[in-house]
Design an enzyme around this catalytic site. Structure first.
Site, PDB file in Angstrom:
ATOM      1  N   THR A 115      -2.326   2.796   0.801  1.00 56.10           N
ATOM      2  CA  THR A 115      -1.769   1.815  -0.128  1.00 56.10           C
ATOM      3  C   THR A 115      -2.888   1.084  -0.866  1.00 56.10           C
ATOM      4  OG1 THR A 115       0.048   1.586   1.394  1.00 56.10           O
ATOM      5  CG2 THR A 115      -0.160  -0.098  -0.297  1.00 56.10           C
ATOM      6  N   ASN A 160      -0.892  -0.871  11.575  1.00 58.39           N
ATOM      7  CA  ASN A 160      -1.307  -1.460  10.302  1.00 58.39           C
ATOM      8  C   ASN A 160      -0.504  -2.736  10.078  1.00 58.39           C
ATOM      9  OD1 ASN A 160      -1.867  -2.075   7.671  1.00 58.39           O
ATOM     10  ND2 ASN A 160      -1.344  -0.054   6.825  1.00 58.39           N
ATOM     11  N   SER A 163       1.921  -2.180   6.857  1.00 59.49           N
ATOM     12  CA  SER A 163       2.266  -0.769   6.787  1.00 59.49           C
ATOM     13  C   SER A 163       3.442  -0.542   5.835  1.00 59.49           C
ATOM     14  CB  SER A 163       2.615  -0.278   8.190  1.00 59.49           C
ATOM     15  OG  SER A 163       2.934   1.074   8.147  1.00 59.49           O
ATOM     16  N   SER A 164       3.285   0.424   4.949  1.00 57.82           N
ATOM     17  CA  SER A 164       4.400   0.727   4.045  1.00 57.82           C
ATOM     18  C   SER A 164       5.451   1.476   4.853  1.00 57.82           C
ATOM     19  CB  SER A 164       3.930   1.618   2.895  1.00 57.82           C
ATOM     20  OG  SER A 164       2.649   1.248   2.502  1.00 57.82           O
ATOM     21  N   GLU A 392       2.712  10.618  11.380  1.00 58.64           N
ATOM     22  CA  GLU A 392       2.852   9.626  12.448  1.00 58.64           C
ATOM     23  C   GLU A 392       3.157  10.307  13.766  1.00 58.64           C
ATOM     24  OE1 GLU A 392       5.744   6.695  11.360  1.00 58.64           O
ATOM     25  OE2 GLU A 392       4.310   5.561  10.167  1.00 58.64           O
TER      26      GLU A 392
HETATM   27  N1  LIG Z   1     -10.883   0.261   0.696  1.00 61.78           N
HETATM   28  C1  LIG Z   1     -10.630  -0.682   1.597  1.00 61.78           C
HETATM   29  N2  LIG Z   1     -11.441  -1.715   1.709  1.00 61.78           N
HETATM   30  C2  LIG Z   1     -11.200  -2.675   2.626  1.00 61.78           C
HETATM   31  N3  LIG Z   1     -10.166  -2.653   3.475  1.00 61.78           N
HETATM   32  C3  LIG Z   1      -9.298  -1.648   3.416  1.00 61.78           C
HETATM   33  C4  LIG Z   1      -9.496  -0.607   2.468  1.00 61.78           C
HETATM   34  N4  LIG Z   1      -8.499   0.262   2.633  1.00 61.78           N
HETATM   35  C5  LIG Z   1      -7.715  -0.213   3.633  1.00 61.78           C
HETATM   36  N5  LIG Z   1      -8.177  -1.356   4.103  1.00 61.78           N
HETATM   37  C6  LIG Z   1      -7.642  -2.177   5.209  1.00 61.78           C
HETATM   38  O1  LIG Z   1      -6.807  -1.381   5.973  1.00 61.78           O
HETATM   39  C7  LIG Z   1      -5.509  -1.899   6.015  1.00 61.78           C
HETATM   40  C8  LIG Z   1      -4.506  -0.784   5.956  1.00 61.78           C
HETATM   41  O2  LIG Z   1      -4.525  -0.171   4.707  1.00 61.78           O
HETATM   42  P1  LIG Z   1      -3.227   0.432   4.012  1.00 61.78           P
HETATM   43  O3  LIG Z   1      -3.619   0.898   2.693  1.00 61.78           O
HETATM   44  O4  LIG Z   1      -2.119  -0.508   4.096  1.00 61.78           O
HETATM   45  O5  LIG Z   1      -2.943   1.648   4.948  1.00 61.78           O
HETATM   46  P2  LIG Z   1      -1.818   2.753   4.767  1.00 61.78           P
HETATM   47  O6  LIG Z   1      -1.141   2.460   3.495  1.00 61.78           O
HETATM   48  O7  LIG Z   1      -2.566   4.016   4.764  1.00 61.78           O
HETATM   49  O8  LIG Z   1      -0.980   2.617   5.933  1.00 61.78           O
HETATM   50  C9  LIG Z   1      -5.396  -2.788   4.820  1.00 61.78           C
HETATM   51  O9  LIG Z   1      -4.492  -3.829   5.061  1.00 61.78           O
HETATM   52  C10 LIG Z   1      -6.795  -3.303   4.680  1.00 61.78           C
HETATM   53  O10 LIG Z   1      -6.986  -4.401   5.545  1.00 61.78           O
HETATM   54 MG   LIG Z   2       0.755   2.079   3.136  1.00 63.69          MG
END
Ligand SMILES: Nc1ncnc2c1ncn2[C@@H]1O[C@H](COP(=O)(O)OP(=O)(O)O)[C@@H](O)[C@H]1O
Ligand SMILES: [Mg+2]
Length: 1078
Positions: A115, A160, A163-164, A392
């Site tokens: 995300t 997470n 988490s989406s 997952e």
């Molecule tokens: N490029 C990044 N830089 C800093 N923190 C990140 C980055 N990508 C992810 N994160 C951290 O990881 C957490 C989970 O990321 P997210 O994109 O929500 O994961 P996913 O969508 O794959 O489940 C985010 O809330 C953030 O805290």
């Molecule tokens: Mg996500």
């Protein structure tokens, strides 16, 4: 502009390798090592060819600044170190310039950063695409759709915090210029079970907590809610707050975002009402209630909550209450109502809550789409961004995980297909020979799930539609029969008895060997969830609401539109939407971001090797590299390649004139790289082995250093020379200016000197001339004056005799002569007698003859005195001489003098010669006697006087007794030093003797005489003639006299008249002899 930019490459300052394709040797360990090395150096992005691998850093890195955006903007993909911006830029530019729709597929586990990556892509695109008010509004709306969807679709899970819980695919639409026009969002399968139940340590969707934390009291009252999470059964308590997440602030952000996206106020309000309704539904509780006929029935425990829900939604309370108690089944125009027991009532309640929420979510997505959809009908270019939930594997995996993993399986398939296809296409395009390589193709797994006849989803649908008793167990049985022989299907009870003894496989489960690993699915709930049943009574009750939004969410509740056909099952719906998605993606040029989660702790700096290894494995990254390297590890267009390595060959350095391809050929030939190591494509050079590339790089580095030295040398030389030239030029300029200045100074000085000299000379000349002229003028004037005077004199002289005035003078002179003549004639007759003492003299006739008259009188007097004197004899002359001497000595000094004038000086008053008495005396004296007189000698002791004969001869002074004539004392004149006397009318006088002389032994003499003046005068004259010395005559009323040894003061005082006219002498004391003078 591009020309001046420094050409850099991904290969510069590389940590590990920036592109896994260059990894040497290539195996899983080196792959993971490379990832770790880069991760440890904050390099979270790595390429596999054009695929971006991203490792979640779990902390904010300073690599997403606007400066970075600018850095990556319009740069070639391999020019800078790997970055999501590089990929975004590449995608955007391909879309804009090559007219090919693009899609970005972001895959990875939950929490791997998908995300975040999608947001970074969107923000980059927003930053670099067109500007302008309208475009900005579109951008804003696209960006702001995120917070809204995240609030409703994201939740905290153990993996997470954000988490989406839904899959999202967003098409962003651009016009031909690359300005964004709008977008379309598709959502996939919201995890709605979360609404009613959350696993331990997880939360419900964010929006519930945000509403309770962030809504104003007023809003809460309106929604009939209390600001207390613990009051609501649907909200988990153990993790109601999430670290680093401010629900209240997020609520405001969401409301703001809704406004920007275009939600009307009443719409936003309705949305919150639905959210509140869902929350309150969870609080409706049932209790068993027995009816007469013995059937199980349920009853709502506390109707207050129900009442509030009805007030909130505008539903008739009795209708809703009934819907929770009965279930009506319609079959062949017959309606049969059965009562619901407590469990069924709870099931119905939860089903309603889940449906209400998930339908609301879909409505939201549609509503957002309505706002952000492109307004024009022109042809659009599309960029799709897919952020779908990752693969997952939980402890308990259910229907949702099955669906999610199916989706990932499909994505993996398309990834393999497209990557491979692309690679192949490139070789064909470039005319390169291509040998097939082996890789795992997961089509077989996809087939296991989605096959229309014997796929698992088809089986499930079949079970759900089958009449009779249908349970999860019957479904599993069916699977056990149909899929038993499938390689990737495992079940304890399957027909083939492979797994009979596998204790890791429980009875109520089946296991699928996904591409990413084996997943054990609990069969429980599959049927229900696939059916996704909502009792018709409930949907009809909901339709009866007065709230338009809720009404629109339950269209099947409309009695007029009763549809006896079953709605499609969740599984088939999902399969269909996945199929559409795949079709959609296949029309676009795919780009991949493969997210990797470095650890399970959501912590920064931790790199768990096992976890990463697992992900690398199931994501098939290594295969990806191999496919990419199957033919050639590295490829580069001829132009950039030549540009990068041209310094390695004399022919190509510094400029290659011919086509780039032949330049590269010449270059490689010169470097003696074996021909089997590379191939020439149409536009690119293909290098088979990374080692070759590294060799090139090493050579380049070495050469660059040499070149740098050369450039440095030339530059330094150039700089020194430029500096020197500048200095020289400056020196000349300064010298010129200085000379000019000095010359000017000198000239000015000379000029002013000349002027001074000139002025002096002119002045001098002028003055000289002036002087001459003045002189001339004066001469002329003088001449004129002299001439005038001369003429005047001449004239006067000539004419004087004719002047009357002259006659006056003549008469005057004549008259004067006559008067004087008469005066003198007259005087002759008036002359007085010739006696010098005759005072008569005729009076003066004229005043002007006064001086003449006096002079005449004086002359006459002198003349008659002379006449008188001429009669004197020598005797008489002597007497007068003495008298004159006396006058000089005593006149006006001694009061006695005037009386002496008339007395003739007789000298020897005593006739010593005649008197026989003095015969003896006369004999004793041989010399001529000048004075012989009787004097009184004053006794020194008492002041009494004794008579003595005083004799003065030419040489001596003699004192003799008056009677006997006997000489008493004889003093030579040389011994007489001084004569003292008073100024008064007395005859006392003292004769002082020379100290030490014989005569002085008895002391000075003090006498008194009647002829003092005569005696003193004669003593003076004799002393002068004999000793040639002037005798000192002291006239003073007080003088000292030496008596023997004493000095006695003789003092003259004005005595009284008593003693007659004789002065009295009296010895007063030792020192004083007083003489009283009458
Ligand atoms: N490029 C990044 N830089 C800093 N923190 C990140 C980055 N990508 C992810 N994160 C951290 O990881 C957490 C989970 O990321 P997210 O994109 O929500 O994961 P996913 O969508 O794959 O489940 C985010 O809330 C953030 O805290
Ligand atoms: Mg996500």
């Amino acid at each position: 502009m591009a020309k001046t930019e420094v050409k850099t490459s991904l290969l510069d300052n590389m940590i590990g390798v920036g592109d896994m394709v260059l990894l040497e040797p290539l195996n899983e360990d080196t792959f993971i090592d490379n990832l770790r090395k880069r991760f440890d150096h904050n390099e979270v992005y790595t390429y596999i060819g054009s695929v971006l691998v991203s490792v979640n850093p779990y902390r904010s890195l300073p690599i997403y600044s606007p400066e970075k955006v600018e850095e990556y903007r319009n740069r070639n993909f391999y020019e800078l170190s790997p970055h999501i911006y590089a990929l975004s830029d590449e995608v955007y530019r391909s879309l804009r310039d090559q007219d090919k729709d693009q899609c970005i597929l972001i895959t990875g586990e939950s929490g791997a950063g998908k995300t975040e990556a999608s947001k970074l892509v969107m923000s980059y695109i927003a930053a670099v695409c067109g500007k302008g008010a309208e475009v900005n509004q579109v951008k804003e709306q696209l960006l702001q759709s995120n917070p809204v969807l995240e609030a409703f679709g994201n939740a905290k899970t153990v993996r997470n915090d954000n988490s989406s819980r839904f899959g999202k695919y967003m098409d962003i639409e651009f016009n031909f210029k690359g300005d964004p026009l709008g977008g379309v969002i598709s959502n996939y399968l919201l995890e709605k079970s979360r609404v009613v139940k959350q696993p331990r340590g997880e939360r419900n969707f964010h929006v519930f907590y945000q509403l309770l934390a962030g809504a104003s009291e007023e809003l809460l009252n309106k929604l009939k809610l209390k600001r207390d999470v613990s009051r609501y059964n649907y909200l988990s308590l153990d993790s109601a707050t999430v670290n680093g997440m401010d629900d209240a602030a997020n609520f405001r952000t969401v409301r703001n975002a809704m406004q920007i996206v275009g939600f009307l106020d009443h719409e936003a309000q309705s949305v919150l009402e639905v959210v509140a309704t869902v929350l309150k539904l969870g609080n409706i509780e049932f209790k068993p209630d027995s009816r007469v006929n013995g059937l199980d029935e349920s009853k709502i425990k506390d109707k207050n909550e129900l009442k509030e829900i009805c007030e909130l939604t505008g539903i008739d309370q009795s209708v809703l209450e009934r819907a929770f108690s009965f279930r009506t089944v319609e079959a062949k125009q017959e309606k049969v109502s059965t009562t619901l027991n407590v469990a069924q009532a709870y099931y119905a309640r939860d089903a309603l809550a889940k449906n209400l929420y998930s339908r609301l979510f879909s409505w939201l997505v549609n509503r957002i789409n309505e706002s952000i959809k492109a307004q024009t009908k022109v042809r659009k270019k599309v960029m799709g961004v897919l952020d779908i939930y990752g693969f997952e594997i939980f402890e308990d995996n259910s229907f949702e995980q099955f669906i999610i993993n199916y989706c990932n399986e499909k994505l993996q398939q398309i990834f393999i297909e497209l990557t491979l296809k692309e690679e192949q296409e490139e070789y064909i395009q470039e005319d390169i020979e291509w040998t097939h390589i082996n890789y795992f193709n997961n089509t077989i797994i996809c087939d296991l799930i989605e096959n229309n006849t014997n796929g698992i989803l088809a089986m499930l649908d079949e079970e759900c539609l089958r009449p009779g008793i249908v349970t999860d167990e019957t479904f599993l049985e069916k699977l056990n029969q149909v899929c038993a022989t499938h390689q990737h299907f495992e079940s304890r009870m399957s027909k083939c008895s492979r797994f009979l003894n596998d204790t890791s496989l429980p009875h109520s489960c089946f296991r699928i060997q996904h591409y990413a690993g084996k997943v054990l699915y609990q069969v429980e709930g599959f049927v229900d969830k696939n059916n996704d049943l909502l009792y018709r009574d409930l949907s009809q009750a909901m339709w009866k609401t007065s709230q338009p939004l809720i009404k629109s969410l339950f269209p099947e509740g409309n009695p007029a539109k009763i549809n006896l056909k079953r709605p499609p099952t969740a599984g088939s719906q999902f399969k269909a939407s996945v199929a559409t998605l795949m079709k959609n993606l296949q029309t676009k040029n795919p780009n991949y971001i493969r997210c990797i989660k470095p650890n399970d702790k959501k912590a920064a700096y931790i790199f768990s090797e096992t976890l990463v290894r697992h992900q690398v494995r199931y994501l098939g990254l290594l295969e990806n590299v191999r496919v990419r390297r199957a033919g050639y590890a590295f490829r580069q267009a001829y132009g950039p390649c030549l540009e990068r390595y041209k310094m390695l060959c004399k022919q190509t350095w510094p400029h290659w004139k011919g086509p780039a391809r032949s330049g590269v050929e010449a270059l490689l030939n010169e470097l003696e790289i074996p021909v089997e190591e590379y191939s020439f494509g149409k536009s690119k050079i293909f290098i088979r082995n990374p080692r070759t590339l590294f060799k090139l790089e090493d050579l380049r580095k070495q050469r660059l250093e040499d070149l740098a030295t050369l450039i440095q040398k030339i530059y330094r030389g150039w700089k020194c020379r430029t500096h020197f030239l500048l200095m020289r030029k400056s020196q000349i300029v300064i010298a010129a200016w200085y000379r000019r200045y000095a010359q000017q100074k000198w000239y000015q000085k000379t000029k002013s000197s000349a002027l001074v000299i000139q002025s002096y000379i002119r002045g001098w000349k002028a003055r000289k001339l002036l002087r001459e002229l003045k002189h001339q003028k004066r001469c002329e004037e003088a001449v004129t004056t002299i001439a005038a005077y001369w003429h005047g004199t001449q004239v006067r002289r000539e004419y004087r005799k004719f002047f009357r005035a002259y006659a006056g003078k003549k008469i005057y002179e004549f008259t004067l002569q006559r008067i004087v003549q008469n005066y003198f004639l007259d005087m002759k007759n008036k002359m007085p007698s010739l006696s010098p003492i005759d005072k008569n003299w005729p009076s003066r006739p004229y005043l002007f003859l006064d001086s003449t008259h006096k002079e005449l009188k004086r002359i006459f007097h002198l003349w008659r005195c002379k006449k008188y004197r001429d009669q004197f004899t020598d005797q008489q002359k002597l007497i007068y001489e003495e008298k004159l001497e006396a006058s000089e000595l005593f006149k006006d000094k001694k009061a006695l003098y005037p009386s002496s004038v008339g007395q003739p000086f007789q000298g020897p008053y005593l006739a010593i010669n005649e008197n026989p008495k003095y015969k003896k005396l006369k004999d004793a004296i041989e010399e001529k006697i000048i004075i012989a007189e009787i004097v009184n000698k004053i006794n020194r002791a008492n002041g009494k006087s004794t008579s003595r004969i005083f004799l003065l001869t030419n040489n001596n002074l003699l004192l003799a007794d008056q009677k006997s004539g006997q000489i008493k004392s004889e003093v030579p004149l040389v011994d007489v030093t001084k004569v003292s006397m008073s100024s008064q009318n007395d005859g006392f006088f003292a004769i002082h003797l020379k100290e030490g002389s014989e005569a002085a032994s008895k002391g000075d003499f003090l006498f008194s005489s009647d002829h003092l003046i005569e005696m003193a005068t004669k003593l003076y004259r004799t002393t002068l003639s004999q000793t040639k010395q002037k005798l000192n005559i002291e006239i003073s009323d007080e003088f000292l006299v030496q008596f023997r040894k004493d000095k006695v003061c003789v003092k003259f005082i004005q005595g009284s008249q008593n003693n007659g006219s004789v002065p009295m002498c009296k010895r007063k004391n030792n020192r004083l002899l007083e003489v009283a003078v009458p």
